[in-house]
Design an enzyme around this catalytic site. Structure first.
Site, PDB file in Angstrom:
ATOM      1  N   ALA B  11      77.688 109.543  29.026  1.00 29.14           N
ATOM      2  CA  ALA B  11      78.506 108.496  29.480  1.00 29.14           C
ATOM      3  C   ALA B  11      79.565 107.936  28.509  1.00 29.14           C
ATOM      4  O   ALA B  11      80.974 108.139  28.992  1.00 29.14           O
ATOM      5  CB  ALA B  11      77.798 107.127  29.778  1.00 29.14           C
ATOM      6  N   GLU B  32      79.534 106.989  17.100  1.00 27.19           N
ATOM      7  CA  GLU B  32      78.257 107.476  17.504  1.00 27.19           C
ATOM      8  C   GLU B  32      77.403 107.266  16.271  1.00 27.19           C
ATOM      9  O   GLU B  32      77.510 107.915  15.344  1.00 27.19           O
ATOM     10  CB  GLU B  32      78.327 109.060  17.798  1.00 27.19           C
ATOM     11  CG  GLU B  32      76.978 109.681  17.833  1.00 27.19           C
ATOM     12  CD  GLU B  32      75.796 109.143  19.021  1.00 27.19           C
ATOM     13  OE1 GLU B  32      76.431 108.857  20.064  1.00 27.19           O
ATOM     14  OE2 GLU B  32      74.810 108.978  18.614  1.00 27.19           O
ATOM     15  N   CYS B  42      69.240 117.098  28.803  1.00 19.46           N
ATOM     16  CA  CYS B  42      68.647 117.645  29.650  1.00 19.46           C
ATOM     17  C   CYS B  42      68.024 119.039  29.414  1.00 19.46           C
ATOM     18  O   CYS B  42      66.965 119.452  30.004  1.00 19.46           O
ATOM     19  CB  CYS B  42      69.244 117.824  31.102  1.00 19.46           C
ATOM     20  SG  CYS B  42      69.850 116.058  31.624  1.00 19.46           S
TER      21      CYS B  42
END
Lengths: 544, 544
Positions: B11, B32, B42
């Site tokens: 996102a 971050e 994933c």
């Protein structure tokens, strides 16, 4: 209630069994002029190729089963020769002579037959169509007798599938299509990909040249092309399309629509009371344009037969129409379409834009991701999805089915950009090609970025005030680029804007369209006019 | 315009780049807390399994590229610790100390973190989560050092994928799920199929029992189950779901919805002016129920990030919601879902019916057709498609994506029964499983035939006035049938109606549901009450 069904393949067989499921007490008789009902005609090319090994696999439902399970009287080798709609009778040529049969409701599902081009020599032994089980039997016999070469006339579904499968059998095969492209139902750029794949399979392809003669004595030995070339052929396959067998319906007085098919309403009722029709002979509403068109495909035939059978027996089902979805497998390649291609959108007078979406079957970091390219047809003002075409080595069937569903659901590119599709790396990407296509198209429809097509490049290159700009890396440029383009990698663009000219328009391309999109937005923000060459180098090359 | 983005995975990274594409002149900084941005989370289980061989494949976009291409300032190891929405500043813990950064617009994309169950021993060395690149690095290190056994705690996506992939690496693997079923987002009968496939892969599965302790010294050597069993484990994977990291948003004063996620409007605006949120922390409209739910999946995160980024930079995009589509690959099996399953439909207070559709990936007469079973959730009165689940060995992803699109398009089973999907034998059947499912469901919604579920059989067998009737052939019956059922082959039904009793209700089953459907209509026409056991023997067995 006496229901008669004429024709026993997809539409007829489906109509008869649905009529039974709707009315247990009706008398139902199915007349089939050939020796087989409910056979898998779409499997015939694969049976010829040996991919389907067992001939019995093609025969889906036997007459005995029609009787035992459905109490349907199937009469093989019974050709209906006339319909008297006033008397509500049909005339049937049976092996024992002509008989007249009365009906309360009649379902005409006479299907189609292969078009036979009026080429001299077409009646010679060795010239075959691929439409029925006996057709396949005759071709198999020819193969068993040692046929070594074949010419396939026609570059549509059956032509391509037959050519590939005969090649699988080891024959020297040439496919000849008179038009400049294969698969006339797709935009021309897809044809080149198909030609390449056929050649990779060892099939020679000739486009833009017709066959002027099928040569030989009693038996064919080859064809003479219109340009004077001669091709050897122990076997000639005539695959020049399918003609609806509408003659009987015409005899009954059924109205024939402008498309040449039998007119029916959404309940598959013809213009003649108590006569229904379904399958290859009827015309079908194209749900995108609202126009009635021919759509002689198995999926529609099955659905139409079901609706005709239900309604003939007193039910009330509807077949609203179709969106022209079809798919072809040739070699390792899939090509598919749904809705309107560019030509059809233009013919329908729609204000449309086409966009390419190069992608992969699934996440590229997971093994065996296969390339694919989608092409979307989008209505400019509304963003309505009008159509989609795709070609690739895996996952094309899924994306075209999703897009077909979106078209059936009258969805827009704004719906597509947020479509909730299933993602895990083995099956898709976090942005599935369909979703990505929605984003790309929505960006254009919203006016965020202008797009042009790879096909526009020759004209753009010729324009004085346009620069074709390649924004890929030096390595990519060196490996191949558009002749006449300028080169400026996207990651250096902001620093080197001074090298560009505000009087020019920049047609920007990259690998698949994303970096060029970023570049276009940078250029636009700095006062340049820019447009994205949709789909980038992958679409320019149509490489999948 | 100064846009700050907190979080750099799906996102956050998507929001930052879309913000740049929307406003070339904004100052955009991405914070971050970890060492990686835009990585393929994933893909982590597959990297652990060696299916993805190259670690670099997981790192999609580097900080350098963010700078060069997007002029985005990425700050790694920068953890945002506070937000002062009144002052429009954030506090950042950097490697050089705390700093305060002002913003005009703030995008919170802090994502989620793996839930750590409060099991004694959870802090031992050898207990890992699978969520970040360093997580994967630590597990790979453990594997390199010769780990021989593993226990995976949790039977959801990451648990199943991790268990399979550790088994691929040769470890003895046991998966432990405290609930009675795996994949709690699907109906219970799908769990058995998944357990079977995991066992086929060599993974032991324990359901309905929790882990009471992780044993060992400083390093784990196993787990103690609640039922007293002990399992060896050099490696324990904690895969008990993901918790949204909503703390920062809460500190900023953002409203938290009833689902526990950050409330946002369709433009991804939080309740606090100039603060946007996207990804695993937000709640998301379920487009079937209209309710706000958690939907922490990559597809949604990407789309939400894009919308948040555009709107933070002055654009006007919308993310309307999702339908809960997700998919899992385990061994050779695919399991997927979209919309509402039976439990969710019941919870939403909907009047629904479920129907099974056993089918195949493509025409069975073409090689390698693989079995699949779909289960549709349908609104009884309207025929609206509420949801779908599927399991099978090929083609499940396609059907679930088509059904997800149909749900997004608010389509009904009457739309599905005439859906124009692509058919050729290598890719589908003339009646695709989705179309067939539409027909089956539409027949029930129209009241043509009643249906019951395989799960109802025990109760039906216990009822005095109900007969469970198997209408398959003698050969099929002999190969296995429902204990307590009667047997009468469909093709003999009309002749043997006298053997049946009109005071009884017949629950009829066959192989997949079609012959039983025919039998039900015959019975109904002759005055019997009958219902079709949806999906027949294939659904009873859940065999794919």
């Amino acid at each position: 209630m006496r229901i008669l069904v004429i024709g026993g393949v997809a539409a007829g067989a489906g109509a008869a069994t649905k009529a039974r499921r709707t009315d247990e007490n009706a008398e139902i008789v199915l007349f089939e002029k050939g020796g087989y009902v409910s056979f898998a005609n779409c499997g015939l090319p694969y049976y010829i190729g040996g991919v389907i090994e067992d001939r019995d696999e093609l025969l889906l439902v036997s007459p005995e089963l029609f009787k035992a399970r459905f109490n349907i009287d199937v009469r093989l080798y019974n050709e209906v020769t006339d319909i008297d709609a006033a008397a509500k009778t049909i005339t049937v040529r049976t092996p024992l002579g002509d008989v007249t049969e009365p009906y309360d409701r009649l379902i005409i599902a006479t299907g189609g037959r292969p078009a036979i081009l009026p080429i001299p020599g077409r009646d010679k032994a060795g010239v075959h169509t691929v439409f029925t089980v006996p057709d396949a039997d005759r071709i198999m016999e020819r193969l068993a007798k040692g046929a070594k070469s074949a010419v396939v006339i026609g570059g549509g579904f059956i032509g391509l599938e037959s050519a590939e499968n005969l090649r699988v059998r080891g024959l020297a095969v040439t496919l000849v299509e008179k038009l400049p492209q294969l698969m006339g139902n797709m935009d021309p750029e897809f044809s080149d990909v198909l030609v390449g794949e056929l050649e990779r399979c060892g099939v020679q392809v000739v486009t833009g040249v017709g066959v002027s003669e099928i040569t030989g004595g009693e038996r064919t030995d080859g064809v003479l092309l219109e340009d004077g070339r001669r091709l050897s052929a122990d076997l000639v396959i005539m695959a020049a399309g399918v003609k609806g067998s509408t003659e009987l319906a015409e005899k009954a007085g059924c109205r024939i629509g402008e498309s040449g098919g039998v007119w029916v309403d959404a309940g598959m009722r013809t213009s003649v009371p108590d006569i229904f029709a379904a399958g290859d002979i009827v015309e079908c509403v194209n749900l995108v344009t609202g126009q009635k068109v021919r759509n002689p495909l198995a999926g529609a035939a099955n659905k139409q037969g079901r609706v005709a059978g239900a309604n003939a027996a007193g039910g009330n089902l509807r077949f609203p129409g179709a969106v022209g979805t079809s798919i072809l497998k040739v070699g390792g390649l899939t090509a598919a379409r749904t809705g309107l291609n560019a030509r059809e959108a233009a013919q329908a007078g729609l204000d449309y834009e086409c966009l390419y979406v190069p992608g992969f079957s699934h996440a590229t970091y997971y093994p065996d991701a296969a390339p694919l390219i989608l092409k979307l047809t989008v209505e400019k003002q509304t963003g309505r999805l009008l159509g989609a075409q795709g070609v690739g080595r895996a996952g094309v069937d899924k994306r075209i089915d999703v897009l077909a569903t979106a078209i059936c659901g009258k969805m827009t590119v704004f719906d597509l950009e947020n479509l909730d599709l299933a993602y895990t790396p083995p099956f898709s990407s976090a942005k599935d090609p369909v979703v990505l296509g929605g984003m790309i198209a929505a960006n254009v429809v919203r006016g965020e970025v202008e797009a042009c097509l790879p096909q526009d490049l020759p004209a753009l290159l010729a324009e004085e005030d346009t620069v074709v700009l390649d924004v890929r890396t030096r390595e990519e440029w060196d490996a191949g680029h558009v002749e006449g383009a300028a080169h400026l990698p996207v990651d250096e663009l902001r620093a080197r804007l001074g090298e560009l000219d505000k009087r020019k328009t920049y047609a920007v391309y990259c690998g698949v369209g994303y970096r060029a999109y970023v570049a276009c937005l940078v250029l636009k923000a700095h006062g340049f006019r820019a447009m994205n060459v949709s789909g980038g180098w992958r679409a320019i090359q149509m490489s999948v």
